[in-house]
Design an enzyme around this catalytic site. Structure first.
Site, PDB file in Angstrom:
ATOM      1  N   THR A  32     -13.688   6.194   7.471  1.00  0.00           N
ATOM      2  CA  THR A  32     -14.361   5.606   6.513  1.00  0.00           C
ATOM      3  C   THR A  32     -14.639   4.279   6.419  1.00  0.00           C
ATOM      4  O   THR A  32     -13.869   3.409   7.288  1.00  0.00           O
ATOM      5  CB  THR A  32     -13.527   5.851   5.053  1.00  0.00           C
ATOM      6  OG1 THR A  32     -12.354   5.018   4.920  1.00  0.00           O
ATOM      7  CG2 THR A  32     -13.138   7.297   5.010  1.00  0.00           C
ATOM      8  N   TYR A  60       0.700  -1.208  -0.044  1.00  0.00           N
ATOM      9  CA  TYR A  60       0.052  -0.019  -0.015  1.00  0.00           C
ATOM     10  C   TYR A  60       0.870   1.341  -0.020  1.00  0.00           C
ATOM     11  O   TYR A  60       0.592   2.130  -0.749  1.00  0.00           O
ATOM     12  CB  TYR A  60      -0.862   0.020   1.194  1.00  0.00           C
ATOM     13  CG  TYR A  60      -1.918   1.244   1.466  1.00  0.00           C
ATOM     14  CD1 TYR A  60      -2.715   1.403   0.495  1.00  0.00           C
ATOM     15  CD2 TYR A  60      -1.428   2.091   2.116  1.00  0.00           C
ATOM     16  CE1 TYR A  60      -3.672   2.434   0.551  1.00  0.00           C
ATOM     17  CE2 TYR A  60      -2.424   3.378   2.425  1.00  0.00           C
ATOM     18  CZ  TYR A  60      -3.421   3.355   1.446  1.00  0.00           C
ATOM     19  OH  TYR A  60      -4.571   4.505   1.570  1.00  0.00           O
TER      20      TYR A  60
HETATM   21  P1  NAD Z   1     -13.407   3.405   0.692  1.00  0.00           P
HETATM   22  O1  NAD Z   1     -13.170   1.815   0.668  1.00  0.00           O
HETATM   23  O2  NAD Z   1     -14.649   3.956   1.507  1.00  0.00           O
HETATM   24  O3  NAD Z   1     -13.599   4.061  -0.640  1.00  0.00           O
HETATM   25  C1  NAD Z   1     -13.179   3.561  -1.885  1.00  0.00           C
HETATM   26  C2  NAD Z   1     -13.850   3.327  -2.946  1.00  0.00           C
HETATM   27  O4  NAD Z   1     -12.969   2.860  -4.051  1.00  0.00           O
HETATM   28  C3  NAD Z   1     -14.784   2.141  -2.773  1.00  0.00           C
HETATM   29  O5  NAD Z   1     -16.038   2.523  -2.961  1.00  0.00           O
HETATM   30  C4  NAD Z   1     -14.494   1.118  -3.959  1.00  0.00           C
HETATM   31  O6  NAD Z   1     -15.519   0.151  -4.135  1.00  0.00           O
HETATM   32  C5  NAD Z   1     -13.780   2.070  -4.710  1.00  0.00           C
HETATM   33  N1  NAD Z   1     -12.611   1.318  -5.644  1.00  0.00           N
HETATM   34  C6  NAD Z   1     -11.848   0.315  -5.051  1.00  0.00           C
HETATM   35  N2  NAD Z   1     -11.390  -0.274  -6.352  1.00  0.00           N
HETATM   36  C7  NAD Z   1     -12.065   0.093  -7.349  1.00  0.00           C
HETATM   37  C8  NAD Z   1     -11.596  -0.148  -8.656  1.00  0.00           C
HETATM   38  N3  NAD Z   1     -10.595  -0.752  -9.347  1.00  0.00           N
HETATM   39  N4  NAD Z   1     -12.408   0.698  -9.413  1.00  0.00           N
HETATM   40  C9  NAD Z   1     -13.199   1.649  -9.129  1.00  0.00           C
HETATM   41  N5  NAD Z   1     -13.455   1.905  -7.761  1.00  0.00           N
HETATM   42  C10 NAD Z   1     -12.779   1.214  -6.901  1.00  0.00           C
HETATM   43  O7  NAD Z   1     -12.017   4.022   1.208  1.00  0.00           O
HETATM   44  P2  NAD Z   1     -11.530   5.652   1.604  1.00  0.00           P
HETATM   45  O8  NAD Z   1     -11.108   5.419   3.077  1.00  0.00           O
HETATM   46  O9  NAD Z   1     -12.760   6.732   1.155  1.00  0.00           O
HETATM   47  O10 NAD Z   1     -10.324   5.728   0.467  1.00  0.00           O
HETATM   48  C11 NAD Z   1     -10.249   6.609  -0.601  1.00  0.00           C
HETATM   49  C12 NAD Z   1      -8.930   6.800  -0.817  1.00  0.00           C
HETATM   50  O11 NAD Z   1      -8.206   7.446   0.217  1.00  0.00           O
HETATM   51  C13 NAD Z   1      -8.082   5.536  -1.124  1.00  0.00           C
HETATM   52  O12 NAD Z   1      -7.521   5.761  -2.316  1.00  0.00           O
HETATM   53  C14 NAD Z   1      -7.254   5.346  -0.008  1.00  0.00           C
HETATM   54  O13 NAD Z   1      -6.087   4.533  -0.253  1.00  0.00           O
HETATM   55  C15 NAD Z   1      -7.249   6.794   0.523  1.00  0.00           C
HETATM   56  N6  NAD Z   1      -6.786   6.992   1.962  1.00  0.00           N
HETATM   57  C16 NAD Z   1      -7.614   6.584   2.828  1.00  0.00           C
HETATM   58  C17 NAD Z   1      -7.151   6.832   4.122  1.00  0.00           C
HETATM   59  C18 NAD Z   1      -8.026   6.396   5.292  1.00  0.00           C
HETATM   60  O14 NAD Z   1      -7.596   6.270   6.490  1.00  0.00           O
HETATM   61  N7  NAD Z   1      -9.454   6.071   5.229  1.00  0.00           N
HETATM   62  C19 NAD Z   1      -6.118   7.068   4.747  1.00  0.00           C
HETATM   63  C20 NAD Z   1      -5.103   7.463   3.494  1.00  0.00           C
HETATM   64  C21 NAD Z   1      -5.364   7.353   2.050  1.00  0.00           C
END
Ligand code: NAD
Length: 259
Positions: A191, A156
């Site tokens: 989230t 990741y």
């Molecule tokens: P989440 O799981 O709530 O949302 C992510 C969405 O991406 C999901 O709805 C999923 O279905 C969609 N997805 C996954 N693979 C996909 C694909 N191949 N095609 C289309 N859609 C796809 O997660 P989140 O926490 O909202 O994460 C959003 C972004 O933020 C991600 O890139 C994650 O790595 C990043 N992020 C999150 C956090 C955290 O703590 N939540 C921290 C740092 C970065």
């Protein structure tokens, strides 16, 4: 679509059915944008489709961001139905917290495919469209794990480090087309992804090492997204990575909780 909705700027948001993407969509809508949400088919996407069914400023589509042909076709259709794409938020992503010695190569490849190649496919498809009107902004959601070597983030964290470098290269290559490209590096955010991934022990660790001692709410990431995607707010910012992390990136040793 009403006359004012027809004039509104359009932002494509991948991963737009959940978490940070969904919250960013709601904030941009409240600020008068149109949004096109892209996510994988399934319950979460169905729920978002229902929630926005009566809103003509919203388009919701099932699409896997790793499918190059499908993304190209979809973004062209989005432009045709809802107007020129002014913004893109690459929020689709998958995560794992697993020790290096136990990380399967297949999992590593899958994470790179979605987080890095998927973001590239969407950014390139959108940039080809944006270049025609010499205007646009792309915001890639990286992670603090792309800037620091946190435990278990070999796949990741590597993927998010690549997203940060890709952001800088895209900003460089696309500046002459009037397209700005920036990244946000969130710390831990409440989230669905985090609810599924973080154990109680993980939560304790984050609270120990984040100076602000708490997780972010998705709204706190969405406001940074809205700032970066909006050229009237951030018109001279490109190639930048903004950590929204409660002080995690900048901290060295910190005082124990309560001290
Ligand atoms: P989440 O799981 O709530 O949302 C992510 C969405 O991406 C999901 O709805 C999923 O279905 C969609 N997805 C996954 N693979 C996909 C694909 N191949 N095609 C289309 N859609 C796809 O997660 P989140 O926490 O909202 O994460 C959003 C972004 O933020 C991600 O890139 C994650 O790595 C990043 N992020 C999150 C956090 C955290 O703590 N939540 C921290 C740092 C970065």
């Amino acid at each position: 679509m009403t006359a004012s909705a027809a004039d509104a700027r359009l932002c494509v948001i991948t991963g737009g059915a959940s978490g940070i993407g969904r919250t960013a969509a709601e904030l941009l809508l409240a600020r008068g944008w149109k949004v096109a949400l892209i996510d994988l088919p399934g319950k979460t996407l169905d729920e978002a489709t229902d929630a926005f069914a009566s809103n003509t400023a919203v388009r919701v589509d099932a699409c896997n961001v790793t499918d190059e042909a499908a993304v190209e076709k979809l973004l062209a259709a989005v432009e045709a139905s809802h107007g020129p794409i002014a913004g893109v938020v690459n929020s689709a992503g998958i995560a794992a917290d697993i020790h290096t010695l136990d990380t399967p190569v297949d999992l590593f490849r899958k994470i790179l495919d979605v987080n890095v190649i998927g973001s590239f496919i969407v950014a390139r498809a959108a940039a080809r469209l944006m270049a025609k009107h010499q205007h646009g902004a792309i915001v890639n959601i990286a992670s603090i794990s792309g800037l620091r070597g946190s435990k278990g983030r070999v796949a990741y964290g590597t993927s998010k480090g690549a997203v940060i470098t890709m952001t800088q290269v895209l900003a460089n290559d696309l500046a002459k087309y009037g397209i700005r490209v920036n990244a946000i590096a969130p710390g831990p955010v409440e989230t669905p992804m985090v609810k599924a991934l973080h154990t109680d022990a993980d939560r304790k660790l984050w609270r120990t090492f984040v100076p602000m001692r708490r997780y972010a709410q998705p709204e706190e990431i969405a406001s940074a997204i809205a700032f970066l995607v909006d050229g009237t707010q951030s018109g001279y910012i490109t190639g930048e990575v903004i950590a929204v992390d409660g002080g995690f990136r900048g901290a060295g040793i910190i005082l124990p909780e309560g001290a």
